[in-house]
Motif scaffolding. Structure first.
Motif, PDB file in Angstrom:
ATOM      1  N   ALA A  41     -44.796  10.393   3.590  1.00 44.54           N
ATOM      2  CA  ALA A  41     -44.971   8.949   3.700  1.00 44.54           C
ATOM      3  C   ALA A  41     -46.134   8.610   4.626  1.00 44.54           C
ATOM      4  O   ALA A  41     -46.960   7.742   4.319  1.00 44.54           O
ATOM      5  N   VAL A 190     -37.686   3.624   5.826  1.00 46.83           N
ATOM      6  CA  VAL A 190     -38.409   4.502   4.913  1.00 46.83           C
ATOM      7  C   VAL A 190     -37.524   5.715   4.611  1.00 46.83           C
ATOM      8  O   VAL A 190     -36.859   6.238   5.510  1.00 46.83           O
ATOM      9  N   TRP A 204     -36.002   7.718  -2.186  1.00 46.64           N
ATOM     10  CA  TRP A 204     -37.108   7.435  -3.097  1.00 46.64           C
ATOM     11  C   TRP A 204     -36.645   7.526  -4.546  1.00 46.64           C
ATOM     12  O   TRP A 204     -35.953   8.470  -4.920  1.00 46.64           O
ATOM     13  N   PRO A 208     -43.956   8.533  -2.372  1.00 47.17           N
ATOM     14  CA  PRO A 208     -45.186   7.968  -1.810  1.00 47.17           C
ATOM     15  C   PRO A 208     -46.465   8.583  -2.353  1.00 47.17           C
ATOM     16  O   PRO A 208     -47.554   8.150  -1.987  1.00 47.17           O
TER      17      PRO A 208
END
Length: 244
Positions: A41, A190, A204, A208
């Motif tokens: 990230a 995140v 996710w 990213p």
């Protein structure tokens, strides 16, 4: 705004199956996997800072009695200046604070369009079916989907930017029901991150490694999906904390 989103016959069904059946990327490799995902990230330009983590009894690791956003806020009041993409610093934080979540500060490099989960899944399917470039996307087990985009929070003309607070005022929510636009002055967790509860996480769906798109290329599909799902302006999950 106007426009259409579509796809070739049969493609939408395949996309639906892919979105429902695909196991999102998770922190399955333990601490090493967590660190690798955080560094990925940061490598994509997302500035990170340590955040609180869940404690037993649906509590937060911070010392605030009755924390209103357990495990969802930075540990430092200086999170905006503390946020960094420096790999060495992130490695030190990750190793010295093995249970910590991390936030990414928005409005520097990227913004985040934050919508209810079902609306987000519908919009993602439409966007992919229409061949629209979609960047990183995360799902949160508290019922939100996060679309990471380029920032529009720091334009050359300071009169053109707006703080994130404006997006949760009642007079603005009729136009973008259920949508939070995280830009300057805001943050989101995140992945990989843990939430209070049994195996509640932020993970996710698209990592990213995907380039950040212009937020306006996603906005119509997201707001249309929110409207179709009848999201109320006062949705309890719509407002992430701006400051701690």
């Amino acid at each position: 705004m106007s426009g259409t989103f579509g796809g070739r016959p049969g493609r939408q069904g395949k996309l639906s199956q892919w979105l429902r059946g695909r196991r999102p990327k998770e922190d399955a490799a333990g601490d090493g996997g967590r660190e690798a995902l955080l560094l990925a990230a940061a490598g994509a330009g997302l500035p990170l800072a340590p955040a609180a983590h869940p404690a037993p009894g649906y509590r937060c690791s911070c010392d605030r009695v009755g924390c209103p956003t357990p495990a969802r806020h930075p540990v430092s009041f200086a999170w905006q200046t503390q946020s960094t993409t420096d790999h060495a610093q992130i490695e030190r934080w990750a190793r010295h604070q093995p249970q910590a979540n991390f936030i990414t500060a928005t409005g520097m490099v990227h913004d985040v369009l934050d919508v209810p989960l079902e609306a987000g899944r519908e919009a993602l399917e439409r966007l992919l079916g229409a061949g629209v470039e979609v960047g990183p996307v995360a799902e949160s087990d508290d019922g939100r989907m996060l679309f990471f985009t380029l920032t529009r929070g720091t334009p050359e003309d300071e009169d053109e930017w707006w703080p994130c607070e404006l997006d949760c005022h009642p007079e603005t929510m009729d136009e973008h029901p259920g949508l939070r636009w995280h830009c300057r002055g805001s943050y989101v967790l995140v992945p990989p991150a843990r939430l209070p509860g049994d195996d509640q996480r932020v993970r996710w769906v698209r990592g990213p490694e995907h380039p950040l798109p212009d937020p306006l290329s996603l906005l119509e599909a997201l707001t249309d999906a929110c409207a179709r799902h009848g999201v109320e302006a006062d949705h309890p999950g719509a407002a992430w904390p701006l400051r701690h």
